[in-house]
Design an enzyme around this catalytic site. Structure first.
Site, PDB file in Angstrom:
ATOM      1  N   ASP A  11       0.865  -1.179   0.000  1.00 36.07           N
ATOM      2  CA  ASP A  11       0.000   0.000   0.000  1.00 36.07           C
ATOM      3  C   ASP A  11       0.909   1.238   0.000  1.00 36.07           C
ATOM      4  OD1 ASP A  11       0.907   0.274   2.604  1.00 36.07           O
ATOM      5  OD2 ASP A  11      -1.082   0.211   3.534  1.00 36.07           O
ATOM      6  N   CYS A  68       3.118  -3.243   4.001  1.00 34.48           N
ATOM      7  CA  CYS A  68       2.271  -2.111   4.393  1.00 34.48           C
ATOM      8  C   CYS A  68       3.037  -1.344   5.472  1.00 34.48           C
ATOM      9  CB  CYS A  68       0.886  -2.577   4.850  1.00 34.48           C
ATOM     10  SG  CYS A  68       0.869  -3.699   6.258  1.00 34.48           S
ATOM     11  N   THR A  70       2.889  -1.531   8.849  1.00 37.61           N
ATOM     12  CA  THR A  70       3.369  -2.407   9.919  1.00 37.61           C
ATOM     13  C   THR A  70       3.674  -3.832   9.456  1.00 37.61           C
ATOM     14  OG1 THR A  70       1.101  -3.065  10.384  1.00 37.61           O
ATOM     15  CG2 THR A  70       1.985  -1.180  11.645  1.00 37.61           C
ATOM     16  N   HIS A 101      10.478 -24.106   9.185  1.00 36.26           N
ATOM     17  CA  HIS A 101       9.424 -24.828   9.902  1.00 36.26           C
ATOM     18  C   HIS A 101       8.024 -24.601   9.350  1.00 36.26           C
ATOM     19  CE1 HIS A 101      11.813 -25.573  13.897  1.00 36.26           C
ATOM     20  NE2 HIS A 101      12.481 -25.933  12.815  1.00 36.26           N
ATOM     21  N   ARG A 135       8.597 -33.660  10.134  1.00 37.05           N
ATOM     22  CA  ARG A 135       7.502 -33.412  11.082  1.00 37.05           C
ATOM     23  C   ARG A 135       6.821 -32.071  10.815  1.00 37.05           C
ATOM     24  NH1 ARG A 135      12.214 -32.056  13.429  1.00 37.05           N
ATOM     25  NH2 ARG A 135      12.338 -30.243  14.807  1.00 37.05           N
ATOM     26  N   HIS A 136       7.564 -31.158  10.192  1.00 32.48           N
ATOM     27  CA  HIS A 136       6.969 -29.851   9.897  1.00 32.48           C
ATOM     28  C   HIS A 136       5.941 -29.949   8.770  1.00 32.48           C
ATOM     29  CE1 HIS A 136       9.738 -28.213  12.710  1.00 32.48           C
ATOM     30  NE2 HIS A 136      10.756 -28.742  12.049  1.00 32.48           N
TER      31      HIS A 136
HETATM   32  C1  RB5 Z   1      -1.866   2.632   6.581  1.00 36.58           C
HETATM   33  O1  RB5 Z   1      -1.880   3.823   7.304  1.00 36.58           O
HETATM   34  C2  RB5 Z   1      -1.648   1.454   7.533  1.00 36.58           C
HETATM   35  O2  RB5 Z   1      -2.755   1.272   8.339  1.00 36.58           O
HETATM   36  C3  RB5 Z   1      -1.333   0.207   6.746  1.00 36.58           C
HETATM   37  O3  RB5 Z   1      -0.225   0.423   5.933  1.00 36.58           O
HETATM   38  C4  RB5 Z   1      -0.982  -1.035   7.538  1.00 36.58           C
HETATM   39  O4  RB5 Z   1       0.049  -0.756   8.453  1.00 36.58           O
HETATM   40  C5  RB5 Z   1      -2.074  -1.786   8.122  1.00 36.58           C
HETATM   41  O5  RB5 Z   1      -1.891  -2.848   8.735  1.00 36.58           O
END
Ligand code: RB5
Length: 149
Positions: A11, A68, A70, A101, A135-136
């Site tokens: 994104d 994205c 995070t 794994h 096993r994995h």
């Molecule tokens: C965008 O602001 C943010 O929410 C998105 O990039 C992401 O981190 C969502 O999980």
């Protein structure tokens, strides 16, 4: 490095890191398709996560990399696509173990979490590390059998 095909997507919050990672993959002569986004204009991460994860699940690409802000949103969406095992990795140890794994077929990263250098190391380890099987494999079979996903 094995000759594998990779679908990438992000994104707006992952755009800059996605560009850096795409260029890194191309420098390794890997086959890369960029599903966007292509600018820093605000977009919705589920659109890109679903497009990349679906293409990997259909066998059109060996692996996917989604970025994205995070890495969390991309991971949530990708893991809702049947056949996908997405792992958010913030260290090279996690990248290694997600392959050894969990046989992760999608890597998710946070553009607001990692530097380009950190992400590049994580991607390299993730691409180079094989699945251990044994096993994995039994445990992975259970993921898909128990969840129907
Ligand atoms: C965008 O602001 C943010 O929410 C998105 O990039 C992401 O981190 C969502 O999980």
């Amino acid at each position: 490095m094995a000759d594998i095909s990779i679908a990438v997507g992000s994104d707006h919050a992952g755009f800059e890191l996605k560009e850096a990672i795409r260029e890194y993959l191309e420098s390794l002569n890997l086959s890369v398709k960029d599903f966007g986004t292509f600018t820093t204009d605000s977009v919705d991460y589920p659109d890109f996560a679903y497009a990349v994860a679906s293409a990997v699940a259909k066998g059109e690409f060996d692996r996917g990399i989604l970025i994205c802000g995070t890495g969390i949103g991309m991971s949530i969406v990708a893991n809702k696509v049947k056949g996908i095992r997405a792992a958010e990795c913030t260290t090279s140890y996690l990248a290694e173990m997600s392959r050894r794994h969990n046989n992760a077929n999608v890597l998710t990263l946070g553009g607001r979490v990692l530097s380009a250098e950190e992400a590049q190391t994580i991607v390299r380890v993730w691409l180079e590390t094989p699945f251990e099987g044994g096993r994995h494999q039994r445990r992975i079979d259970k993921i898909h059998y128990l969840t129907g996903m």
